[in-house]
Scaffold this active site. Structure first.
Site, PDB file in Angstrom:
ATOM      1  N   SER A  11       0.850  -1.182   0.000  1.00 21.48           N
ATOM      2  CA  SER A  11       0.000   0.000   0.000  1.00 21.48           C
ATOM      3  C   SER A  11       0.887   1.233   0.000  1.00 21.48           C
ATOM      4  O   SER A  11       2.059   1.169   0.368  1.00 21.48           O
ATOM      5  CB  SER A  11      -0.917   0.017   1.223  1.00 21.48           C
ATOM      6  OG  SER A  11      -0.160   0.193   2.406  1.00 21.48           O
ATOM      7  N   THR A  12       0.331   2.352  -0.384  1.00 21.96           N
ATOM      8  CA  THR A  12       1.107   3.598  -0.439  1.00 21.96           C
ATOM      9  C   THR A  12       1.668   3.943   0.940  1.00 21.96           C
ATOM     10  O   THR A  12       2.823   4.346   1.079  1.00 21.96           O
ATOM     11  CB  THR A  12       0.220   4.748  -0.943  1.00 21.96           C
ATOM     12  OG1 THR A  12      -0.347   4.373  -2.197  1.00 21.96           O
ATOM     13  CG2 THR A  12       1.032   6.016  -1.121  1.00 21.96           C
TER      14      THR A  12
END
Length: 548
Positions: A14-15
């Site tokens: 995920s970012t």
């Protein structure tokens, strides 16, 4: 005899994880490739989801592609860096591993190395999955606790609200940054006007219509609706209060998660309206909320399915009541533009369609298509002819993305060359490399999405017998359904109804996974053409739309 296992690698980040913990995709892939090379295992596929959370499988196109390829027997083992790369929810993790096991595919984690097909391996998997979920929930709880404490101290927890802008204020000896609200004068004037209009006796729609005609916009740049006006007059932030946790677990529960005891305290920001005006508006609103002017009988089965031909908004229930000379009241039902109903004439017109006509037309057209093989065959034949042609724009975009992603490596080498010639400094090089890496991640994420769409859309043509069987089950259910059940069934089957010149132009049937699963699993009263016979004939098709 040495068995050459075919390995599918799955990686995800995920970012937030990449920014905070450095769980980069490249690091995961390099580790897993080295492991396979060491153990002489053949990698037949790499499935990579970039910038996607692990809390569910929605939007994770590479994981969905992996599960689909597993059913086709393309590999023998799925290898991940850590178990939480597959999912951070135990129930999803166990479901995925069970689905792989049904295809005789082994699931293995590099970091937590054990076999999932043994009793102890399954137990360890469940424990590690539970630990991963506990870790995520603990982080969520800690963040939520901190936000509660901030709210109780009168601090703003972020978000956009008309009339204010959020800014950072440094507080205390530790120079902690807190968010606070500053008044935006031109927006504050709109808020005051809305409160004053409501206090003068105007209704929500009348206010929205007037504000929109004057050219004002919401904080997000949209036209005002009755709902946005209502949210403003009920928001205590405008009288200097901080309200927090009005709804809990919104992602799962939506409005059912309403909290009866939200946090409500004096805020550290300035108010926009006076206490007297606030109290007057709240008194008026509560008195109006006791009785609703809407008294529809719930027979509007096509609400939300018909689309306004002018603005594309969903058309909603509407009616007029005419009184004859003898006192008899005649009620006429319509479907009217939702934007017009909630935002007024500055946004759209009513474009009303008679409800009796629309409902009769849809029911008759469905029956006509279900019972006339020739009509259905013609529709499916036409759709199949255009099916692959419709993928050309996606294929062109995919080709462009691949070219652009390939060109990024050349740009990286160019900046390395400039750095070696001392034409750019180290900081500029690092920043530019980070930008190029982020751009490539976005391109590859979009590439995965397009490839998933293309594989779903053009992998197989639509089968006439299959469609006829499902539509036959629809007719079977509609025949004995109540009004509310009919409405639910139609919303499951119909994607949208297109309108032109107050008449229905086309009906789009939505054959997605949920719809097909419903009709394949629906109970049947007889053994002839029931849903159970459909499920024995062929597996669920991918998504497609049928225009009738």
């Amino acid at each position: 005899m040495l068995i050459n296992y075919r390995i599918a690698i799955y990686a995800r980040v995920s970012t937030e994880e990449q920014a905070e913990f450095g769980y980069s995709i490249d690091a995961q892939l390099d580790t897993l490739r080295a492991y396979c090379n060491l153990h002489q295992k053949t990698i037949v596929g790499e499935y990579v989801d970039r910038g996607v959370s692990g809390k569910s499988i929605d939007g994770r196109y590479e994981l969905q592609k992996l599960l689909r390829d597993a059913k086709q027997g393309l590999f023998d083992e799925v290898l991940v860096w850590k178990i939480n790369r597959i999912s951070r929810r135990t129930i999803d993790l166990l479901k995925i591993v069970e689905e792989l096991g049904q295809q005789r595919i082994t699931f293995r984690s590099f970091s937590e190395n054990f076999e999932t097909e043994t009793a102890m391996g399954k137990f360890a998997l469940q424990m590690l999955g539970a630990v991963g979920e506990l870790e995520r929930n603990t982080i969520v709880d800690n963040v939520r606790m901190g936000m509660k404490q901030r709210a109780r101290s009168g601090q703003w927890n972020g978000g956009k609200v008309l009339g204010y802008r959020s800014s950072q204020v440094v507080r205390g000896q530790r120079h902690r940054k807190d968010s606070t609200l500053e008044i935006v004068p031109e927006e504050a004037d709109i808020v005051r006007k809305i409160f004053e209009l409501y206090a003068s006796g105007k209704g929500l729609k009348a206010i929205a219509n007037q504000i929109n005609h004057e050219g004002h916009k919401t904080k997000r740049g949209n036209a005002f609706s009755t709902d946005s006006i209502k949210q403003i007059i009920l928001n205590p932030v405008y009288v200097g209060k901080i309200r927090y946790l009005q709804h809990e677990h919104w992602n799962e529960r939506r409005r059912k998660g309403k909290n009866d005891t939200p946090i409500l305290v004096d805020g550290s920001h300035d108010s926009i309206i006076s206490d007297d005006l606030w109290e007057k508006v709240q008194l008026l609103q509560s008195s109006k909320a006791v009785t609703s002017s809407r008294n529809f009988d719930g027979k509007y089965t096509l609400t939300g399915l018909m689309k306004c031909p002018q603005c594309g908004a969903a058309m909603v229930a509407s009616r007029t009541v005419n009184t004859l000379k003898d006192g008899t009241k005649i009620i006429r039902r319509y479907y009217s533009c939702g934007n017009f109903k909630s935002k007024g004439s500055s946004v759209c017109r009513a474009n009303s369609v008679k409800a009796d006509y629309a409902e009769a037309f849809v029911y008759q057209r469905l029956k006509e298509v279900i019972n006339n093989d020739r009509i259905l065959k013609d529709i499916i034949s036409t759709m199949n002819q255009h099916k692959k042609g419709n993928t050309v724009p996606l294929q062109n975009e995919l080709h462009h993305i691949i070219q652009k992603a390939d060109s990024i490596e050349g740009k990286r080498q160019k900046y390395f060359g400039l750095f070696e010639e001392e034409l750019v400094d180290r900081e500029t090089l690092a920043n530019r490399l980070d930008e190029l890496k982020a751009e490539k991640e976005r391109l590859l994420a979009r590439k995965s999405e397009i490839e998933w769409e293309l594989s779903n859309d053009s992998s197989q043509l639509v089968d006439f017998e299959y469609v006829r069987a499902i539509l036959g089950q629809l007719e079977h259910l509609l025949f004995k359904a109540s009004t509310e059940q009919i409405k639910s069934l139609l919303h499951l089957v119909i994607k949208q109804i297109n309108v032109k010149n107050r008449k229905i132009e086309a009906i789009e049937l939505n054959f997605n996974e949920e719809m097909q699963k419903h009709f394949l699993c629906a109970p049947s009263d007889d053994e002839s053409e029931g849903a159970s016979s459909i499920s024995r004939q062929r597996p669920t098709l991918y998504r497609f739309t049928l225009v009738i």
